[in-house]
Design an enzyme around this catalytic site. Structure first.
Site, mmCIF file in Angstrom:
data_model
loop_
_atom_site.group_PDB
_atom_site.id
_atom_site.type_symbol
_atom_site.label_atom_id
_atom_site.label_comp_id
_atom_site.label_asym_id
_atom_site.label_seq_id
_atom_site.Cartn_x
_atom_site.Cartn_y
_atom_site.Cartn_z
ATOM 1 N N ASP A 1 0.836 -1.195 0.000
ATOM 2 C CA ASP A 1 0.000 0.000 0.000
ATOM 3 C C ASP A 1 0.879 1.256 0.000
ATOM 4 O O ASP A 1 1.945 1.282 0.625
ATOM 5 C CB ASP A 1 -0.853 -0.029 1.285
ATOM 6 C CG ASP A 1 -1.826 1.110 1.369
ATOM 7 O OD1 ASP A 1 -2.756 1.148 0.550
ATOM 8 O OD2 ASP A 1 -1.652 1.967 2.257
ATOM 9 N N GLU B 1 1.280 -0.409 -4.977
ATOM 10 C CA GLU B 1 0.388 0.704 -5.266
ATOM 11 C C GLU B 1 1.271 1.949 -5.329
ATOM 12 O O GLU B 1 1.615 2.524 -4.307
ATOM 13 C CB GLU B 1 -0.670 0.872 -4.171
ATOM 14 C CG GLU B 1 -1.677 1.915 -4.555
ATOM 15 C CD GLU B 1 -2.334 2.634 -3.388
ATOM 16 O OE1 GLU B 1 -3.413 3.190 -3.586
ATOM 17 O OE2 GLU B 1 -1.760 2.660 -2.291
HETATM 18 C C1 GLC Z 1 -4.374 3.150 -0.419
HETATM 19 C C2 GLC Z 1 -5.677 2.423 -0.210
HETATM 20 C C3 GLC Z 1 -6.667 3.398 0.374
HETATM 21 C C4 GLC Z 1 -6.119 3.952 1.663
HETATM 22 C C5 GLC Z 1 -4.735 4.528 1.491
HETATM 23 C C6 GLC Z 1 -4.068 4.809 2.816
HETATM 24 O O1 GLC Z 1 -4.482 4.172 -1.348
HETATM 25 O O2 GLC Z 1 -6.111 1.877 -1.426
HETATM 26 O O3 GLC Z 1 -7.904 2.790 0.567
HETATM 27 O O4 GLC Z 1 -6.972 4.969 2.129
HETATM 28 O O5 GLC Z 1 -3.888 3.651 0.795
HETATM 29 O O6 GLC Z 1 -3.561 3.646 3.381
#
Ligand code: GLC
Length: 570
Positions: A222, A264
């Site tokens: 993440d 991500e």
């Molecule tokens: C990522 C997740 C999201 C979350 C963020 C903070 O973007 O997909 O849902 O709010 O990380 O951890």
């Protein structure tokens, strides 16, 4: 995963080649990934919360859909102020969704079925309720104090905009106990970890090892981009940010030699190559450029966004280190920032009234809190075509739970909860079969309204029903499993007229796989310049007519139709 339970299900993949190409595991390149939240998937004990046992009970459904790998969103103990991305204990399980034993039972069951498992690792920040933060704020001398980023002079500190601009003024909040401000790029209850601190790095690596030892096959990392942004009072950057990713991978692979790291990293297109670290960093990145362009292109019936996407992102190549995790929607807002300005403005207005009833779906100044079925007016033909396209693009397809049956968003719910309502299994059952609890006890309401006048989707009405959205998505996952060309072939665009039709091909080992998608509602005919032997053409997916003509393959597509063909190259 042991040899007996080898999960490499795609028919043509040689299990011995699981670790191919200089140590890179290949399984994830052939996998169809399904993203779900355990707490909204299936409740097994009637407390209103989905749980691991419930998920286990629903694995037949996922097998039927052709899923090779699950990505489960955070299930750790958490105050759930950001849906679990505010972790209070990295090594635990929220007791409303189960226990470590129940988690182990899931791993065992998946292992038997040959389905892989990826979990979310949130390494950029913790919850303020995490013990580290509690100790950090109480004792400036404790080693935990330096796990976070503090300032006593906030006026002089580096500041930047918060990722949730509607809720947070900036990136500093005052903590009364510490009598200092702490740094947070997300909500104020999510203090950033000081990832430059070697003790923090060690903690993060060992959390990854913990879950790999428990049987997971990899992680969605993440917020990988915020991890390497400037942080803290002096806008400190890691000396060698790629080292963090390389080392995470090295430590992960030491536990499991085919573990994968999926990031991500919603960074600018020209910065994306950085995260792969020449093959020593992340194995795949979520394709945010692709997400905004593909979902928009299909939504407005135009293919230019796909050309633009391919121009912008580094090429995914069979033997290269670049690989994409492609998706149509996810559990967050549909983020449009990667679209060119005019298209972003167009998309903002075009889709703003998700359900056509005046409620606004625009959020955080960047996207819509809508599901695919809302974006495409409940049109199952278009949703099916979008899935076929997704499954044919170079990269690993990630399906978003509920989109395979055309679930709608519930705009009565705040923020991104709109797209996170429980799975609708059977509309004739209480809570659509998600739970037997009273509606007011559910973790989130089961959406029962949907788009006015439009069929309210459920799984029961579609499983085994020929031509249903579910069956069409399942057909597309089967086509993908039968098409090793997508992960192993060279991809190129096939230019066709008219512009509402998109065609691309993969060349691999003497065969060509051609995929043609009609974004228009009306029929279209195209000739794709592909040179294949007439007696060796095979239909892989789709019912459209085709015939071989002098200058290639002529395809006649109905509105929103698609066709995958395999041929031997001449
Ligand atoms: C990522 C997740 C999201 C979350 C963020 C903070 O973007 O997909 O849902 O709010 O990380 O951890």
């Amino acid at each position: 995963m042991d040899a007996d339970g080898d999960p490499t299900r795609a028919a043509d993949v040689d299990p011995a080649a699981v670790l191919a190409d200089g140590g890179r595991p290949d399984w994830y390149r052939d996998a169809v990934v399904y993203s779900l939240d355990v707490k909204t998937f299936q409740d097994s004990d009637g407390d209103g919360w989905g749980d691991f046992r419930g998920l286990i009970d629903r694995l037949d459904y996922l097998e039927e859909l052709g899923v090779d790998c699950l990505w489960i969103r955070p299930f750790y103990p958490s105050p759930l102020r950001d849906n679990g991305y505010d972790v209070a204990d990295y090594r635990g399980v929220d007791d409303r969704v189960g226990s470590l034993d129940a988690f182990d039972a899931l791993v065992e069951e998946l292992d038997e079925r040959g389905i892989r498992l990826i979990t979310d690792l949130v390494l950029n920040h913790t919850s303020t309720e995490h013990e580290w933060f509690q100790r950090a704020r109480e004792d400036p001398e404790s080693k935990y104090h330096d796990y976070y980023l503090w300032t006593s002079h906030v006026e002089q500190a580096y500041n930047t905009s918060n990722i949730f601009p509607e809720y947070e003024d900036g990136v500093w909040s005052y903590d009364e106990v510490a009598d200092k401000h702490y740094f947070h790029q997300f909500y104020n209850h999510q203090p950033d970890l000081n990832v430059a601190n070697p003790d923090v790095q060690e903690e993060l690596f060992s959390i990854a090892e913990f879950w790999l030892e428990r049987g997971v096959d990899g992680f969605r990392i993440d917020a990988a981009h915020p991890m390497v942004l400037p942080k803290g009072h002096n806008a400190h950057r890691l000396d060698d940010p790629q080292w963090l990713f390389r080392e995470l991978k090295r430590r992960a692979r030491a536990v499991k030699d085919d573990a994968v790291l999926l990031a991500e990293a919603d960074d600018e297109p020209d910065r994306l190559d950085f995260y792969f670290a020449g093959g020593e960093g992340f194995d795949a990145l979520f394709n945010f450029v692709g997400n905004s362009h593909v979902t928009y292109g299909v939504g407005v019936g135009d293919t230019w966004p796909l050309y633009r996407m391919f121009e912008q992102i580094p090429d995914a190549q069979p033997n290269g280190h670049v690989w994409w995790a492609n998706f149509l929607r996810n559990h967050d807002e549909w983020n449009l920032l990667k679209l060119p300005h005019e298209a972003l403005e167009h998309a903002r207005e075009e889709f703003r009234e998700g359900h056509g009833d005046g409620r606004d779906s625009w959020i955080f100044g960047r996207g819509h809190r809508l599901r695919l079925a809302d974006l495409y007016d409940g049109d199952h033909d278009r949703i099916a075509m979008a899935h076929s396209l997704l499954l044919s693009l170079p990269g690993t397809p990630i399906l978003f739970s509920g989109d395979e049956i055309g679930m709608h968003a519930d705009l009565d719910l705040p923020e991104r909860q709109a797209v996170r309502t429980p799975m609708r299994w059977d509309g004739d059952e209480p809570n659509a079969g998600f739970s037997t609890a009273a509606p007011e006890e559910l973790v989130l309401p089961v959406d029962g309204t949907g788009w006015p006048g439009v069929y309210q989707a459920d799984a029961a009405g579609q499983r085994g029903v020929e031509g249903s959205l579910f069956e069409r998505v399942a057909d597309a996952t089967a086509a993908r499993a039968a098409s090793p060309e997508v992960a192993r072939g060279d991809c190129s665009i096939v230019h066709v007229d008219p512009k509402e039709v998109w065609a691309h091909r993969f060349d691999h080992d003497g065969t060509t796989l051609l995929a043609v998608h009609n974004f228009a509602d009306e029929p279209r005919e195209v000739v794709a310049d592909v040179d294949v032997a007439p007696d060796a053409v095979e239909r892989v997916l789709g019912a459209s007519d085709y015939d071989l003509v002098d200058d290639g393959v002529r395809v006649t597509l109905g509105g929103c139709d698609y066709l995958w063909l395999r041929g031997e190259r001449r």
